[in-house]
Design an enzyme around this catalytic site. Structure first.
Site, PDB file in Angstrom:
ATOM      1  N   GLU A   1      -4.685  13.502  28.623  1.00  0.00           N
ATOM      2  CA  GLU A   1      -5.751  13.957  27.720  1.00  0.00           C
ATOM      3  C   GLU A   1      -7.092  13.319  28.063  1.00  0.00           C
ATOM      4  OE1 GLU A   1      -2.739  13.112  26.719  1.00  0.00           O
ATOM      5  OE2 GLU A   1      -1.948  14.781  25.528  1.00  0.00           O
TER       6      GLU A   1
ATOM      7  N   PHE B   1       6.433  11.958  12.611  1.00  0.00           N
ATOM      8  CA  PHE B   1       6.481  11.932  14.075  1.00  0.00           C
ATOM      9  C   PHE B   1       5.145  12.419  14.645  1.00  0.00           C
ATOM     10  CE2 PHE B   1       7.514  14.152  18.120  1.00  0.00           C
ATOM     11  CZ  PHE B   1       7.782  13.013  18.862  1.00  0.00           C
ATOM     12  N   GLN B   2       4.583  11.624  15.533  1.00  0.00           N
ATOM     13  CA  GLN B   2       3.296  11.917  16.180  1.00  0.00           C
ATOM     14  C   GLN B   2       2.154  12.102  15.190  1.00  0.00           C
ATOM     15  OE1 GLN B   2       4.033  15.020  19.175  1.00  0.00           O
ATOM     16  NE2 GLN B   2       4.457  13.365  20.623  1.00  0.00           N
TER      17      GLN B   2
ATOM     18  N   LYS C   1      -0.654  21.529  11.568  1.00  0.00           N
ATOM     19  CA  LYS C   1       0.077  22.646  12.178  1.00  0.00           C
ATOM     20  C   LYS C   1       0.235  23.836  11.231  1.00  0.00           C
ATOM     21  CE  LYS C   1       4.153  23.377  15.073  1.00  0.00           C
ATOM     22  NZ  LYS C   1       5.302  22.722  15.707  1.00  0.00           N
TER      23      LYS C   1
ATOM     24  N   MET D   1     -17.601  -4.819  41.121  1.00  0.00           N
ATOM     25  CA  MET D   1     -18.670  -5.308  40.247  1.00  0.00           C
ATOM     26  C   MET D   1     -18.233  -6.583  39.518  1.00  0.00           C
ATOM     27  SD  MET D   1     -21.716  -4.952  39.432  1.00  0.00           S
ATOM     28  CE  MET D   1     -22.584  -3.387  39.406  1.00  0.00           C
TER      29      MET D   1
HETATM   30  C1  LIG Z   1     -11.978   1.305  31.554  1.00  0.00           C
HETATM   31  C2  LIG Z   1     -12.696   0.120  32.109  1.00  0.00           C
HETATM   32  N1  LIG Z   1     -12.031  -1.053  32.306  1.00  0.00           N
HETATM   33  C3  LIG Z   1     -12.677  -2.122  32.816  1.00  0.00           C
HETATM   34  C4  LIG Z   1     -13.991  -2.056  33.140  1.00  0.00           C
HETATM   35  C5  LIG Z   1     -14.731  -3.270  33.679  1.00  0.00           C
HETATM   36  N2  LIG Z   1     -15.251  -3.027  35.024  1.00  0.00           N
HETATM   37  C6  LIG Z   1     -16.529  -2.680  35.261  1.00  0.00           C
HETATM   38  S1  LIG Z   1     -16.859  -2.403  36.866  1.00  0.00           S
HETATM   39  C7  LIG Z   1     -15.285  -2.790  37.306  1.00  0.00           C
HETATM   40  C8  LIG Z   1     -14.860  -2.748  38.745  1.00  0.00           C
HETATM   41  C9  LIG Z   1     -14.793  -1.375  39.271  1.00  0.00           C
HETATM   42  O1  LIG Z   1     -14.155  -1.410  40.515  1.00  0.00           O
HETATM   43  P1  LIG Z   1     -14.185  -0.172  41.486  1.00  0.00           P
HETATM   44  O2  LIG Z   1     -13.923   1.066  40.761  1.00  0.00           O
HETATM   45  O3  LIG Z   1     -13.316  -0.454  42.649  1.00  0.00           O
HETATM   46  O4  LIG Z   1     -15.708  -0.090  41.915  1.00  0.00           O
HETATM   47  P2  LIG Z   1     -16.628  -1.110  42.717  1.00  0.00           P
HETATM   48  O5  LIG Z   1     -17.301  -1.990  41.724  1.00  0.00           O
HETATM   49  O6  LIG Z   1     -15.738  -1.886  43.648  1.00  0.00           O
HETATM   50  O7  LIG Z   1     -17.595  -0.236  43.434  1.00  0.00           O
HETATM   51  C10 LIG Z   1     -14.519  -3.132  36.186  1.00  0.00           C
HETATM   52  C11 LIG Z   1     -13.120  -3.571  36.228  1.00  0.00           C
HETATM   53  C12 LIG Z   1     -14.644  -0.816  32.896  1.00  0.00           C
HETATM   54  N3  LIG Z   1     -15.937  -0.651  33.143  1.00  0.00           N
HETATM   55  N4  LIG Z   1     -13.968   0.242  32.423  1.00  0.00           N
END
Ligand SMILES: Cc1ncc(C[n+]2csc(CCOP(=O)(O)OP(=O)(O)O)c2C)c(N)n1
Length: 574
Positions: A68, A130-131, A180, A488
């Site tokens: 979803e 349920f659900q 529903k 990041m």
């Molecule tokens: C759903 C979610 N979980 C955790 C984060 C925290 N977060 C921000 S950037 C990042 C790293 C992203 O890694 P990647 O997709 O490999 O991209 P890169 O920074 O290496 O280009 C994380 C874990 C987030 N923004 N969203």
């Protein structure tokens, strides 16, 4: 619904005893058609079986996601790229709760969605059936409005209102929870042609005397600057912005959400401001004597330390949502209205001031402090890949991103020329957004190049949507900038935590083989000299493709304003 709204429906139905009888599910489909909906994104389940039954021979296109979250981000990408309301449907309980991130994401970025959720039958509500999940309760703070439908005959009025609320004023997601039995029950179908909600009347035209004050202030400013946000794009004001800027000779910086709202090739564009903004854009903010914010909300990623943000500037804050005005930054000149209308009015009332010296100064900074990175001889820099892609498409593509370094490098190094060509999770920063958002964009624009730029971390968050892409025969181009890290977060660990890379090294599947397993082309570049070849092959391929680029692992995004610091305290780079 409110008591008087029930009464309105009842009065209408009592007036004319000849309304056609329809089931709730049939009413929903009929209303979607009357709203001009051509595609819905979703995932079926017990509580929405009657709606899926009505969908079966309705002629409405449905895109079946694999989760979803994929469906709602696809509806969001469809909405961002087309400007129409995105529609998503999920079942009760886990189907509905799986939509929550996507709803929040759309809410934070002001994206119009109508979210239909199934609910357990009316008599079961509150019994931990349920659900069962109280999705109207859960989404109260993350929807512009939500409804729990209690009578079948109210469905048309609710749907009509939901679309109106989602798309008007400051756009946002509206959720309709449909038990529903309400979908199965039959009632007379009365479809209202218009909507009247006395308590919800968005201000479109700005106050004329306030326009005059702003016009005078603009004329007197020596160092004016426009800060253009996502509101420019949702208002469809990009042409008016261009005209206004050219007439008044006022430079522009566009937030992440505003990228594409003003052409990157224009000499008066300074780039993006904020944490990973350009030196020129941030210096312009810190030295401006007038800051005209158009549909931006002074996010902390833009302002840095608020007390030291734009210290020399008077602030004009233009927004359709009065709640935004003065929320973060004290505003001397508030202007509530639709940006397109505001710019038309301002254009009539304002004469150009004297900004020549200011523009010369900014051009000088632009020359002295361009965005830059240290390119490597053999290895692949992510920035290089994005530059090459930008040169290849020349702005003629829809780009979605995930969240992380690759997102910021895309914002920096891809030249966005047109509105609605960047789909990115700005407010919530949702990893996993990029791939399904690209699905929605490609569904909305079957003949356009749609490219998803992702990281090896983010892509794995909704990787299951590769199957949706293949089933729907979407010719999507997927770029994975693989640095083997949650880049990041690793960058912050490097800079603020003494290189203690706690849990950010990440392995993934062989993305080329994975592409093949899903039934799409997979290609990879490991050396710099392979980059253009892989890009060309991938972009020219007439089906879906994953292009994986093995990029340098410990590259950082610069410039960088550390969190909590002021825009004056930029780290410009290595
Ligand atoms: C759903 C979610 N979980 C955790 C984060 C925290 N977060 C921000 S950037 C990042 C790293 C992203 O890694 P990647 O997709 O490999 O991209 P890169 O920074 O290496 O280009 C994380 C874990 C987030 N923004 N969203």
């Amino acid at each position: 619904m409110r008591a008087e709204a029930y009464q309105q429906v009842d009065n209408r139905l009592a007036e004319e005893p000849v309304y056609e009888m329809k089931s709730g599910a049939e009413m929903i489909i009929e209303c979607l058609k009357r709203e001009g909906v051509d595609v819905i994104f979703g995932y079926p389940g017990g509580a929405v079986i009657p709606i899926y039954d009505a969908l079966y021979d309705s002629g409405l296109k449905h895109v079946l996601s694999r989760h979803e979250q994929g469906a709602i981000h696809a509806a969001d990408g469809y909405a961002r790229s087309t400007g129409k309301v995105g529609v998503v449907i999920g079942t009760s309980g886990p189907g509905a709760t799986n939509l929550v991130t996507g709803i929040t994401n759309a809410y934070m970025d002001s994206i119009p969605l109508v979210v239909l959720t199934g609910q357990v039958p009316t008599s079961y509500i509150g019994t931990d059936a349920f659900q069962e999940a109280d999705i109207t309760g859960i989404t109260m703070p993350i929807t512009k409005h939500n409804y729990l439908v209690q009578r079948t005959q109210d469905l048309p009025k609710i749907l009509k209102e939901a679309f109106y609320i989602a798309r008007s004023g400051r756009p946002g997601p509206v959720l309709i929870d449909i038990p529903k039995d309400i979908s199965y029950d039959v009632a007379p179908f009365y479809y209202p042609e218009s909507v009247s909600i006395p308590s919800y009347q968005p201000t479109i035209e700005p106050n004329p005397s306030q326009v005059m004050k702003v016009a005078k202030t603009i004329e007197q400013a020596k160092r004016p600057l426009i800060l253009a946000g996502g509101g420019v794009i949702s208002s469809g004001a990009e042409t008016e912005l261009l005209q206004f800027v050219e007439k008044m000779q006022i430079p522009v910086t566009t937030t992440l959400m505003g990228l594409g709202g003003f052409p990157a090739s224009h000499p008066l564009w300074l780039g993006m401001p904020g944490m990973h903004g350009t030196v020129t854009a941030n210096r312009a903010i810190q030295n401006a004597d007038l800051l005209i914010s158009l549909g931006a909300r002074f996010d902390d990623r833009v302002t840095g330390k608020i007390e030291r943000f734009a210290p020399k500037a008077k602030i004009v804050h233009v927004d359709i949502d009065p709640a935004e005005v003065g929320k973060i930054i004290p505003t001397q000149l508030p202007l509530v209205g639709d940006i397109k209308h505001v710019l038309v009015q301002l254009m009539k009332k304002t004469s150009p001031g004297d900004t020549i010296e200011w523009i010369e100064q900014l051009q000088q900074w632009k020359k002295e402090k361009p965005l830059r990175y240290k390119d490597s001889k053999d290895g692949i820099k992510a920035q290089y890949v994005i530059e090459q892609l930008s040169n290849y498409t020349k702005g003629d593509a829809i780009i979605s991103t995930d969240v992380g370094q690759h997102q910021m490098w895309t914002a920096q190094y891809y030249k966005f020329e047109k509105a609605r060509t960047l789909l990115t999770s700005g407010g919530l920063g949702t990893m996993g957004f990029g791939l399904p958002a690209a699905v929605g964009a490609q569904v909305g624009h079957p003949d356009q190049k749609v490219v998803c730029i992702s990281g090896d971390g983010s892509i794995q968050m909704n990787i299951q949507e590769l199957a949706t892409i293949v089933q729907q025969k979407l010719p999507l181009k997927i770029i994975i900038l693989n640095n083997s890290y949650l880049g990041m977060v690793r960058q912050w660990q490097q800079i603020f935590h003494d290189c203690r890379y706690s849990c950010t090294f990440m392995t993934g599947p062989d993305f080329v083989k994975l592409a093949e397993a899903y039934g799409m082309l997979g290609i990879r570049a490991v050396k710099k000299e392979e980059v253009t070849e892989v890009l060309e092959q991938g972009m020219k391929h007439n089906g879906p493709v994953i292009m994986e680029f093995m990029v340098e692992e410990e590259e950082n995004v610069f410039p960088f304003v550390p969190p909590g610091a002021s825009l004056d305290e930029m780290i410009e780079g290595e």
